[in-house]
Design an enzyme around this catalytic site. Structure first.
Site, PDB file in Angstrom:
ATOM      1  N   LEU A  77       0.794  -1.213  -0.146  1.00 13.37           N
ATOM      2  CA  LEU A  77       0.029   0.200  -0.073  1.00 13.37           C
ATOM      3  C   LEU A  77       0.862   1.317  -0.147  1.00 13.37           C
ATOM      4  CD1 LEU A  77      -2.818  -0.840   2.559  1.00 13.37           C
ATOM      5  CD2 LEU A  77      -2.502  -1.680   0.260  1.00 13.37           C
ATOM      6  N   GLY A  84       1.136  -5.165   1.328  1.00 12.40           N
ATOM      7  CA  GLY A  84       0.081  -5.239   0.226  1.00 12.40           C
ATOM      8  C   GLY A  84       0.629  -5.834  -1.029  1.00 12.40           C
ATOM      9  N   ASN A 105       4.315  -7.677   6.712  1.00 17.41           N
ATOM     10  CA  ASN A 105       5.300  -7.080   7.654  1.00 17.41           C
ATOM     11  C   ASN A 105       4.670  -6.052   8.414  1.00 17.41           C
ATOM     12  OD1 ASN A 105       5.525  -5.654   5.269  1.00 17.41           O
ATOM     13  ND2 ASN A 105       7.088  -4.522   6.061  1.00 17.41           N
ATOM     14  N   GLU A 106       3.341  -5.737   8.302  1.00 21.42           N
ATOM     15  CA  GLU A 106       2.669  -4.853   8.776  1.00 21.42           C
ATOM     16  C   GLU A 106       2.927  -4.561  10.344  1.00 21.42           C
ATOM     17  OE1 GLU A 106       1.334  -6.795   6.676  1.00 21.42           O
ATOM     18  OE2 GLU A 106       0.149  -5.619   5.168  1.00 21.42           O
TER      19      GLU A 106
HETATM   20  C1  LIG Z   1      -6.497   4.806   4.586  1.00 25.09           C
HETATM   21  C2  LIG Z   1      -6.775   4.327   5.712  1.00 25.09           C
HETATM   22  C3  LIG Z   1      -6.202   3.146   5.685  1.00 25.09           C
HETATM   23  C4  LIG Z   1      -5.669   2.669   6.973  1.00 25.09           C
HETATM   24  C5  LIG Z   1      -4.810   1.521   6.878  1.00 25.09           C
HETATM   25  C6  LIG Z   1      -4.434   1.195   8.313  1.00 25.09           C
HETATM   26  C7  LIG Z   1      -3.923   0.079   8.268  1.00 25.09           C
HETATM   27  C8  LIG Z   1      -3.655  -1.084   7.208  1.00 25.09           C
HETATM   28  C9  LIG Z   1      -3.174  -1.981   7.820  1.00 25.09           C
HETATM   29  C10 LIG Z   1      -2.576  -2.873   7.006  1.00 25.09           C
HETATM   30  C11 LIG Z   1      -2.485  -2.935   5.470  1.00 25.09           C
HETATM   31  C12 LIG Z   1      -1.035  -2.362   5.134  1.00 25.09           C
HETATM   32  C13 LIG Z   1      -0.497  -2.833   4.052  1.00 25.09           C
HETATM   33  C14 LIG Z   1       0.660  -2.185   3.347  1.00 25.09           C
HETATM   34  O1  LIG Z   1       0.945  -2.563   2.295  1.00 25.09           O
HETATM   35  S1  LIG Z   1       1.568  -0.980   4.323  1.00 25.09           S
HETATM   36  C15 LIG Z   1       2.932  -0.677   3.278  1.00 25.09           C
HETATM   37  C16 LIG Z   1       3.884  -1.510   3.570  1.00 25.09           C
HETATM   38  N1  LIG Z   1       5.253  -1.354   2.555  1.00 25.09           N
HETATM   39  C17 LIG Z   1       6.488  -1.474   3.114  1.00 25.09           C
HETATM   40  O2  LIG Z   1       6.623  -1.670   4.156  1.00 25.09           O
HETATM   41  C18 LIG Z   1       7.568  -1.523   1.936  1.00 25.09           C
HETATM   42  C19 LIG Z   1       8.604  -0.393   2.206  1.00 25.09           C
HETATM   43  N2  LIG Z   1       9.312  -0.372   1.098  1.00 25.09           N
HETATM   44  C20 LIG Z   1      10.469  -0.999   0.859  1.00 25.09           C
HETATM   45  O3  LIG Z   1      10.804  -2.116   1.703  1.00 25.09           O
HETATM   46  C21 LIG Z   1      11.454  -0.697  -0.139  1.00 25.09           C
HETATM   47  O4  LIG Z   1      11.229   0.435  -0.629  1.00 25.09           O
HETATM   48  C22 LIG Z   1      11.389  -1.835  -1.226  1.00 25.09           C
HETATM   49  C23 LIG Z   1      10.063  -2.234  -1.576  1.00 25.09           C
HETATM   50  C24 LIG Z   1      12.010  -3.239  -0.866  1.00 25.09           C
HETATM   51  C25 LIG Z   1      12.301  -1.315  -2.437  1.00 25.09           C
HETATM   52  O5  LIG Z   1      13.523  -0.883  -1.847  1.00 25.09           O
HETATM   53  P1  LIG Z   1      14.374  -0.093  -2.719  1.00 25.09           P
HETATM   54  O6  LIG Z   1      15.477   0.135  -1.880  1.00 25.09           O
HETATM   55  O7  LIG Z   1      14.626  -0.352  -4.173  1.00 25.09           O
HETATM   56  O8  LIG Z   1      13.700   1.421  -2.945  1.00 25.09           O
HETATM   57  P2  LIG Z   1      13.626   2.614  -1.712  1.00 25.09           P
HETATM   58  O9  LIG Z   1      13.499   2.033  -0.420  1.00 25.09           O
HETATM   59  O10 LIG Z   1      14.793   3.422  -1.591  1.00 25.09           O
HETATM   60  O11 LIG Z   1      12.176   3.243  -1.988  1.00 25.09           O
HETATM   61  C26 LIG Z   1      12.197   4.094  -3.137  1.00 25.09           C
HETATM   62  C27 LIG Z   1      11.110   5.047  -3.107  1.00 25.09           C
HETATM   63  O12 LIG Z   1      10.028   4.762  -2.960  1.00 25.09           O
HETATM   64  C28 LIG Z   1       9.445   4.893  -1.828  1.00 25.09           C
HETATM   65  N3  LIG Z   1       8.427   3.997  -1.197  1.00 25.09           N
HETATM   66  C29 LIG Z   1       8.807   2.831  -0.888  1.00 25.09           C
HETATM   67  N4  LIG Z   1       7.876   1.835  -0.407  1.00 25.09           N
HETATM   68  C30 LIG Z   1       6.817   2.889  -0.345  1.00 25.09           C
HETATM   69  C31 LIG Z   1       5.434   2.629  -0.198  1.00 25.09           C
HETATM   70  N5  LIG Z   1       4.839   1.444   0.586  1.00 25.09           N
HETATM   71  N6  LIG Z   1       4.578   3.483  -0.280  1.00 25.09           N
HETATM   72  C32 LIG Z   1       4.942   4.879  -0.614  1.00 25.09           C
HETATM   73  N7  LIG Z   1       6.338   4.850  -1.168  1.00 25.09           N
HETATM   74  C33 LIG Z   1       7.101   4.288  -0.887  1.00 25.09           C
HETATM   75  C34 LIG Z   1      10.678   5.243  -0.704  1.00 25.09           C
HETATM   76  O13 LIG Z   1      10.144   6.117   0.115  1.00 25.09           O
HETATM   77  C35 LIG Z   1      11.459   6.024  -1.997  1.00 25.09           C
HETATM   78  O14 LIG Z   1      11.116   7.300  -2.273  1.00 25.09           O
HETATM   79  P3  LIG Z   1      12.001   8.566  -2.293  1.00 25.09           P
HETATM   80  O15 LIG Z   1      11.129   9.807  -2.508  1.00 25.09           O
HETATM   81  O16 LIG Z   1      12.821   8.461  -1.050  1.00 25.09           O
HETATM   82  O17 LIG Z   1      12.863   8.084  -3.156  1.00 25.09           O
END
Ligand SMILES: CCCCC/C=C\C/C=C\C/C=C/C(=O)SCCNC(=O)CCNC(=O)[C@H](O)C(C)(C)COP(=O)(O)OP(=O)(O)OC[C@H]1O[C@@H](n2cnc3c(N)ncnc32)[C@H](O)[C@@H]1OP(=O)(O)O
Length: 476
Positions: free
Chosen positions: A109, A154, A178-179
């Protein structure tokens, strides 16, 4: 992003959610997913690319939203529209989902959608998340995730929403729900999908600890089905798809029977046609998250008052408790007859689970302590008239009865006190002529006994939510 997460935690997801809950209660109309999705797709640059090979009937859906294919509202909207188009295209039988980005399948997400947005926007976003899962998990196509990079949260949900997962054999790539590590709690339908994939214990550990698995570890626990060199992920998915499509009717009954359980539990408690699955998913999820708020997680309606249990610990257990005791509108422990401190939950859980599974004749499983509150619901109601009838006596009868039930034209269960023609399929929860088990394709006498034996047993177990066990509420 870390800042966003920290701030989200600081200002409280639960606050957002409680607002959402109010918003939902005050009349968000249930519209067709297709309509609502089309309305809100304002994006111009495609985040999704779909190629359908008409000779094989296999579509490849490529996620192409840099930097990490995060699931924003725009992304999800586009994803769902594409999925819906393929679903309606009869020439398309198989779907492969992959990413055009290097190293990332999907980051899950979009964190930015969960921070600082209006309740309306949050509601739209959350609904889109649910629709993505409902459409994928409920798809009639065979679906394969070709996971060519990391796939947390997600992204993992999207992967386990598919029938099969092929991942790049690269230990630097990870996948998992991993939430919990982010301070948020995976919704119960994320959990159910994970349980269906890796089993109970692995899911429990995974969710309580918020584990991300490297590709090899993911293979070990069954979170993915196959690892292949990175440059072969897509071609292997295509080869695998041809095997899936060679199975006669693979995407009909067998495919559905398994999934329907998860989908129908997801909207347990849904009593009217006004409640769409996504509406319920949204509400139930909100409710369960509310239960996770520290200081509020006393779960008084389940009788649990112990503050030493942490939210994540409780959330997963309580979900199991309420699903197990899922008598809609009555699924509190008190309604199971547990009224005093002498009955601990575990004591009850064990007994009630055994009893309700064993005596699962929907509408008739009337052991008073499984939720029957009036004198009409006594053992006599099922034909047992006195104390001479022990439980083992019943166990024996009910087993025989369930076999009897499977004989077409004889499934009237006379031994349970049912004497008229009105009691036929009603014992499996079907209450009218419209309930002909359409979703299994069974419509009449052309089906042989063995066919029925197999189906009816599966159906009664699968759909055993007393009073609610028809699939009519959910339009497949
Ligand atoms: C609206 C009401 C809803 C309320 C909901 C409440 C609860 C919900 C409960 C649970 C559901 C949740 C589900 C989810 O999916 S939560 C999201 C979890 N995601 C993560 O933890 C992933 C985090 N990201 C990473 O681990 C890494 O980015 C990666 C995918 C492994 C890639 O690594 P890489 O080294 O290639 O890239 P970067 O880390 O340098 O990231 C590049 C760039 O992308 C931005 N970014 C990464 N992940 C996200 C994301 N999930 N959403 C938005 N943006 C993301 C990151 O910040 C970097 O941005 P920048 O501007 O710094 O370049």
């Amino acid at each position: 992003m870390a800042n966003v997460l920290r701030n989200s935690a600081k200002f409280g997801f639960s606050g957002v959610l409680s607002q959402l809950s109010i918003h939902s209660r005050h009349g968000r109309e249930c519209v067709s997913p297709c309509f609502s999705l089309q309305q809100r797709n304002n994006s111009t640059s495609p985040k999704i690319k779909v190629d359908l090979d008409s000779s094989t009937g296999v579509a490849v859906l490529r996620m192409q939203s840099p930097p990490v294919n995060s699931l924003s509202l725009d992304f999800l909207t586009e994803f769902c529209i594409n999925l819906e188009k393929l679903e309606m295209d009869r020439s398309c039988r198989g779907l492969i989902i992959t990413s055009t980005l290097s190293k990332v399948f999907s980051a899950g997400l979009d964190i930015m959608e969960m921070y600082g947005k209006s309740p309306e926007r949050c509601g739209e976003f959350w609904k889109a998340v649910q629709e993505m899962w409902l459409k994928l998990y409920g798809s009639n196509m065979a679906t394969i995730a070709a996971i060519n990079g990391s796939s947390p949260a997600g992204g993992c949900l999207m992967s386990i929403g598919c029938d099969y997962r092929i991942m790049a054999d690269n230990p630097r790539y990870s996948i998992g729900l991993n939430e919990t590590q982010l301070g948020i709690v995976a919704p119960f339908w994320f959990k159910d999908t994970l349980v269906n994939t890796v089993g109970n214990r692995a899911a429990e550990l995974s969710l309580e600890l918020g584990l991300l698995y490297s590709a090899p570890d993911a293979l070990k626990i069954g979170l993915v089905d196959q690892l292949v060199p990175e440059d072969q992920v897509l071609s292997t998915a295509q080869d695998t798809m041809s095997k899936w499509l060679a199975v006669p009717g693979q995407n009909t009954l067998s495919h559905w029977l398994y999934r329907v359980r998860t989908l129908s539990l997801s909207h347990t408690g849904c009593t009217g046609s006004e409640h769409s699955p996504s509406h319920w998913l949204y509400r139930v999820r909100t409710l369960s998250l509310t239960l996770a708020v520290p200081g509020q997680n006393t779960l008084s309606h389940t009788g649990c008052t112990r503050s030493e249990h942490s939210p994540s610990h409780w959330l997963y257990r309580v979900r199991t408790l309420s699903l197990t005791l899922a008598v809609p509108g009555q699924n509190t422990l008190s309604h199971t007859g547990c009224t005093g401190s002498e009955y601990s939950p575990s004591h009850w859980l064990y007994r009630v689970r055994i009893l309700s599974l064993t005596l699962a004749v929907p509408g008739q499983n009337t052991l008073p302590h499984t939720g029957c509150t009036g004198s009409e619901h006594s053992l006599s109601h099922t034909g047992c008239t006195g104390s001479e009838h022990s439980l083992s006596h019943w166990l024996y009868r009910v087993r025989i009865l369930s076999l009897t039930l499977a004989v077409p034209g004889q499934n009237t269960l006379p031994h349970t006190g049912c004497t008229g023609s009105e009691h036929s399929l009603s014992h499996t929860g079907c209450t009218g002529s419209e309930h002909t088990l359409p979703h299994t394709g069974c419509t009449g006498s052309e089906y042989s006994l063995s066919h029925w034996l197999y189906r009816v047993r599966t159906l009664s177990l699968t759909l055993a939510v007393p009073g609610q066990n028809t699939l009519s509420q959910y339009t497949l």
